[in-house]
Scaffold this active site. Structure first.
Site, PDB file in Angstrom:
ATOM      1  N   GLU A  43       0.864  -1.169   0.000  1.00  0.00           N
ATOM      2  CA  GLU A  43       0.000   0.000   0.000  1.00  0.00           C
ATOM      3  C   GLU A  43       0.907   1.228   0.000  1.00  0.00           C
ATOM      4  O   GLU A  43       1.782   1.333   0.865  1.00  0.00           O
ATOM      5  CB  GLU A  43      -0.877  -0.015   1.258  1.00  0.00           C
ATOM      6  CG  GLU A  43      -1.856   1.126   1.262  1.00  0.00           C
ATOM      7  CD  GLU A  43      -2.801   1.110   2.459  1.00  0.00           C
ATOM      8  OE1 GLU A  43      -2.731   0.176   3.272  1.00  0.00           O
ATOM      9  OE2 GLU A  43      -3.587   2.067   2.565  1.00  0.00           O
ATOM     10  N   ARG A 270       5.020 -12.955   9.875  1.00  0.00           N
ATOM     11  CA  ARG A 270       5.622 -11.637   9.651  1.00  0.00           C
ATOM     12  C   ARG A 270       7.045 -11.616  10.189  1.00  0.00           C
ATOM     13  O   ARG A 270       7.378 -12.343  11.117  1.00  0.00           O
ATOM     14  CB  ARG A 270       4.859 -10.561  10.425  1.00  0.00           C
ATOM     15  CG  ARG A 270       3.503 -10.274   9.931  1.00  0.00           C
ATOM     16  CD  ARG A 270       2.844  -9.248  10.848  1.00  0.00           C
ATOM     17  NE  ARG A 270       3.317  -7.908  10.571  1.00  0.00           N
ATOM     18  CZ  ARG A 270       2.799  -7.127   9.626  1.00  0.00           C
ATOM     19  NH1 ARG A 270       1.802  -7.546   8.893  1.00  0.00           N
ATOM     20  NH2 ARG A 270       3.260  -5.908   9.430  1.00  0.00           N
ATOM     21  N   LYS A 280       4.177   0.634   9.474  1.00  0.00           N
ATOM     22  CA  LYS A 280       4.296   1.900   8.760  1.00  0.00           C
ATOM     23  C   LYS A 280       3.656   3.048   9.530  1.00  0.00           C
ATOM     24  O   LYS A 280       4.159   4.157   9.514  1.00  0.00           O
ATOM     25  CB  LYS A 280       3.639   1.775   7.383  1.00  0.00           C
ATOM     26  CG  LYS A 280       4.527   1.097   6.377  1.00  0.00           C
ATOM     27  CD  LYS A 280       3.904   1.119   5.003  1.00  0.00           C
ATOM     28  CE  LYS A 280       2.805   0.087   4.917  1.00  0.00           C
ATOM     29  NZ  LYS A 280       2.306  -0.106   3.552  1.00  0.00           N
TER      30      LYS A 280
HETATM   31  P1  ATP Z   1       2.549  -2.402   8.138  1.00  0.00           P
HETATM   32  O1  ATP Z   1       1.759  -3.311   9.028  1.00  0.00           O
HETATM   33  O2  ATP Z   1       3.974  -2.275   8.474  1.00  0.00           O
HETATM   34  O3  ATP Z   1       1.902  -1.074   7.966  1.00  0.00           O
HETATM   35  P2  ATP Z   1       1.325  -3.507   5.885  1.00  0.00           P
HETATM   36  O4  ATP Z   1       1.090  -4.947   5.960  1.00  0.00           O
HETATM   37  O5  ATP Z   1       0.157  -2.636   6.117  1.00  0.00           O
HETATM   38  O6  ATP Z   1       2.562  -3.132   6.753  1.00  0.00           O
HETATM   39  P3  ATP Z   1       1.498  -3.416   3.071  1.00  0.00           P
HETATM   40  O7  ATP Z   1       1.960  -2.313   2.225  1.00  0.00           O
HETATM   41  O8  ATP Z   1       0.075  -3.772   3.045  1.00  0.00           O
HETATM   42  O9  ATP Z   1       1.948  -3.080   4.529  1.00  0.00           O
HETATM   43  O10 ATP Z   1       2.390  -4.694   2.828  1.00  0.00           O
HETATM   44  C1  ATP Z   1       2.678  -5.220   1.565  1.00  0.00           C
HETATM   45  C2  ATP Z   1       3.032  -6.666   1.709  1.00  0.00           C
HETATM   46  O11 ATP Z   1       4.128  -6.821   2.595  1.00  0.00           O
HETATM   47  C3  ATP Z   1       1.880  -7.479   2.277  1.00  0.00           C
HETATM   48  O12 ATP Z   1       1.724  -8.637   1.490  1.00  0.00           O
HETATM   49  C4  ATP Z   1       2.311  -7.816   3.661  1.00  0.00           C
HETATM   50  O13 ATP Z   1       1.838  -9.082   4.009  1.00  0.00           O
HETATM   51  C5  ATP Z   1       3.835  -7.790   3.570  1.00  0.00           C
HETATM   52  N1  ATP Z   1       4.405  -7.396   4.852  1.00  0.00           N
HETATM   53  C6  ATP Z   1       4.172  -6.271   5.545  1.00  0.00           C
HETATM   54  N2  ATP Z   1       4.834  -6.278   6.717  1.00  0.00           N
HETATM   55  C7  ATP Z   1       5.504  -7.449   6.775  1.00  0.00           C
HETATM   56  C8  ATP Z   1       6.368  -8.052   7.737  1.00  0.00           C
HETATM   57  N3  ATP Z   1       6.666  -7.451   8.878  1.00  0.00           N
HETATM   58  N4  ATP Z   1       6.877  -9.268   7.450  1.00  0.00           N
HETATM   59  C9  ATP Z   1       6.599  -9.871   6.294  1.00  0.00           C
HETATM   60  N5  ATP Z   1       5.792  -9.366   5.347  1.00  0.00           N
HETATM   61  C10 ATP Z   1       5.249  -8.168   5.573  1.00  0.00           C
HETATM   62 MG    MG Z   2      -1.557  -3.646   4.704  1.00  0.00          MG
END
Ligand code: ATP
Ligand code: MG
Length: 566
Positions: A43, A270, A280
């Site tokens: 995102e 994760r 984020k």
């Molecule tokens: P955050 O929780 O840090 O805001 P998010 O999951 O909202 O991260 P996205 O931009 O939606 O961020 O993430 C893009 C991809 O990265 C998704 O498929 C998510 O599963 C993966 N991802 C995000 N954070 C992690 C993590 N800590 N470990 C592994 N994969 C991750």
């Molecule tokens: Mg997300």
């Protein structure tokens, strides 16, 4: 197969992850016509962090290894928080890690038209309805996992009325929050996500790609599964929190009325790191509140922060390989990441002399005007990195902590009456020293033994301590930034009662001015990496100029992880 029946990847001889095994099995079974197609779906509402690197390495890595493709898909369903700044940084970071999406750069917003049509279709089939209640009331009616939810009074609205309202929602006739579109599934489902989830909401916001075309935007949960389907994604790899969303994604794709193929979602744990926050939203708060100096502050777990700090893509990938993919949430020890970067820089970084807290040594019996050029090898781990010339003269700087007036027995450095070797040069003996008015050591007086020049094996003299140094006449001043962990607490988000900011480490950045470095280092370019001997790995900062070189310490040399795990 290995002895204990773990499937072994022949190429690298490490056990394959459970995800890789599923992919191998699917390919062997000829599923999806033998295709593998993955995607990385960020995102664009922040910069990527090392957690994302785990998802990137998996999605791009599996596609690469099994001759498939990996799309980059920006999940831009929420115009309120998204920005092109983030889109650009995300692309830069993925490229830096060494992955390529070729021409497959997609956006969830590319499918807003199809998604809208699908929503209309669901309404026409009696599978979606407009709810005039507020989000709060809808949440209250949801029930709990053990108590069925309550049906909305609008659930059985006539199809024509739903259609009319949904179109008018999109035409901008209603206020934000006044109505939503929900899909009609089951208010008693044990899975809360199946209790008539909201699939569209009114947002009267400009979108960074579609402008003011839409007044309604799809929810992430509505868009995600369909986007995978539209793009022909075979393996939709995501983190564990999406496991409970999977039945909804499957339901939505099922009701698309096509049965050519189905994306398969597989969840993994994760990446979390000790002493780090990996969200984020929290990272954005640190940036906005200026608790760090931007997204690429070298203390941040963002990819741009790690890059500026001196981490290499290889070290990050190696770390991710080491922690692997499982179905169990855990926190990974940050010292393992530090171990990975040390390991990588040990091979890559040339050794140089840099004195962080200098004190002057005068070699009283060395001729005043004499200058020698000594040859020093750049990396004992790699002969091909050659050698360099280092100037030596009557006055040199050494590290302040390498001298003690009254040392304990085991102090194998400089002290009155004791001898050390100046690395690559001579053995010197301390005869006396002088203090300044504040009582600090100002100058140390030594004599050198001409016969002990490095490489002169005949001298036969050995001493226990070897110090790094820089010629005072030739040294250049530099600023050095030393970093400690950004948080003092191993898991800053663990205690829900305490704000994570309270765990910020006030000493996470220490700036040293007047460090002394070999003169040619002033011309090193940002992101060039060196080992300052005995002091750690350092990387040239973006702020660096030949007149004012600036170095970030990536990491010290002491490897706590390697020690514990010996
Ligand atoms: P955050 O929780 O840090 O805001 P998010 O999951 O909202 O991260 P996205 O931009 O939606 O961020 O993430 C893009 C991809 O990265 C998704 O498929 C998510 O599963 C993966 N991802 C995000 N954070 C992690 C993590 N800590 N470990 C592994 N994969 C991750
Ligand atoms: Mg997300």
């Amino acid at each position: 197969m290995s002895e204990n029946n773990i499937p072994v990847n022949e190429e690298v001889k490490t056990p394959v992850s459970f995800i890789e095994q599923i992919i191998i099995d699917d390919l062997e079974a000829g599923k999806n016509g033998g295709r593998i197609h993955t995607r990385f779906p960020p995102e664009p509402n922040g910069y990527l962090h090392i957690g994302h690197a785990k998802a990137i390495c998996l999605n791009f890595g599996m596609a690469q290894k099994y001759g498939g493709k990996c799309n980059l898909r920006f999940d831009d369903t929420n115009p309120v928080k998204e920005d092109v700044e983030y889109v650009d940084s995300i692309k830069e970071d993925i490229r830096w890690l060494g992955f390529d999406w070729e021409d497959r750069e997609y956006y969830a917003s590319d499918y807003f038209g199809e998604l809208f049509e699908y929503a209309v279709d669901l309404i026409k089939r009696g599978l979606a309805y407009v709810d005039d209640q507020s989000a709060e009331i809808i949440a209250e009616q949801k029930g709990t996992p053990t108590k069925a939810g309550e049906e909305s009074p609008y659930r059985n609205r006539p199809i024509e009325e739903n259609l009319d309202l949904f179109y008018r929602m999109n035409e901008g006739e209603f206020d934000e929050g006044s109505r939503v579109l929900r899909v009609k599934i089951d208010m008693a489902s044990p899975n809360m996500h199946m209790r008539d989830p909201i699939i569209y909401r009114i947002l009267k916001k400009e979108h960074h790609r579609t402008g003011d075309k839409w007044n309604v935007y799809p929810m992430y949960d509505f868009a995600h599964g369909e986007c995978d389907y539209y793009e022909g994604i075979t393996h939709s790899l995501c983190t564990l929190e999406f496991e409970v969303h999977r039945p909804l994604y499957d339901w939505l794709v099922e009701h698309l009325k096509s049965d050519d193929y189905r994306p398969r979602q597989i969840e993994f744990n994760r990446l979390n790191l000790t002493y780090t926050v990996m969200s984020k939203r929290r990272l954005l708060e640190l940036v906005q509140e200026e608790r760090v100096k931007g997204w690429d502050d070298p203390r941040m777990p963002t990819l741009c922060g790690l890059r500026r700090r001196g981490y290499t893509p290889e070290s990050i990938k190696k770390f991710i390989d080491m922690i692997g993919y499982t179905k169990v949430e855990a926190i990974n020890d940050v010292t393992l990441l530090e171990h990975a970067v040390r390991d990588d820089l040990n091979i890559k970084a040339p050794r140089v002399f840099g004195v962080l807290n200098p004190v002057k040594v005068v070699i009283t019996n060395y001729p005043d005007d004499m200058v020698e050029e000594l040859e020093l090898i750049n990396n004992p781990e790699d002969e091909s990195m050659g050698s360099r010339k280092v100037h030596f003269c009557k006055e040199v700087y050494i590290e302040r902590e390498d001298f003690m007036e009254d040392p304990p027995n085991k102090f194998f450095r400089l002290a009155p009456g004791r001898e050390v070797r100046l690395k690559g040069a001579y053995i010197v003996k301390c005869d006396s020293f002088k203090r300044n008015k504040r009582g600090e050591i100002k100058e140390i007086y030594c004599t050198y033994d001409k016969e002990t020049k490095s490489g002169n094996e005949q001298s036969g003299r050995r001493v226990k301590g070897t110090l790094h140094w820089v010629s005072a006449r030739h040294a250049v001043d530099a600023e050095v930034r030393l970093y400690d962990r950004l948080f003092k607490h191993e898991n800053p988000l663990e205690d829900k009662e305490t704000d994570f900011r309270e765990f910020l480490n006030p000493d996470s950045l220490e700036i040293l001015e007047g460090c002394k470095i070999e003169p040619w280092l002033a011309d090193a370019k940002p992101l060039e990496k060196f080992q300052f001997q005995r002091m750690g790995y350092f990387c040239v900062d973006y702020d660096s100029t030949p007149d004012k070189p600036v170095f970030n310490r990536t990491i010290s040399l002491k490897d706590t992880w390697a020690k514990i795990n010996k």
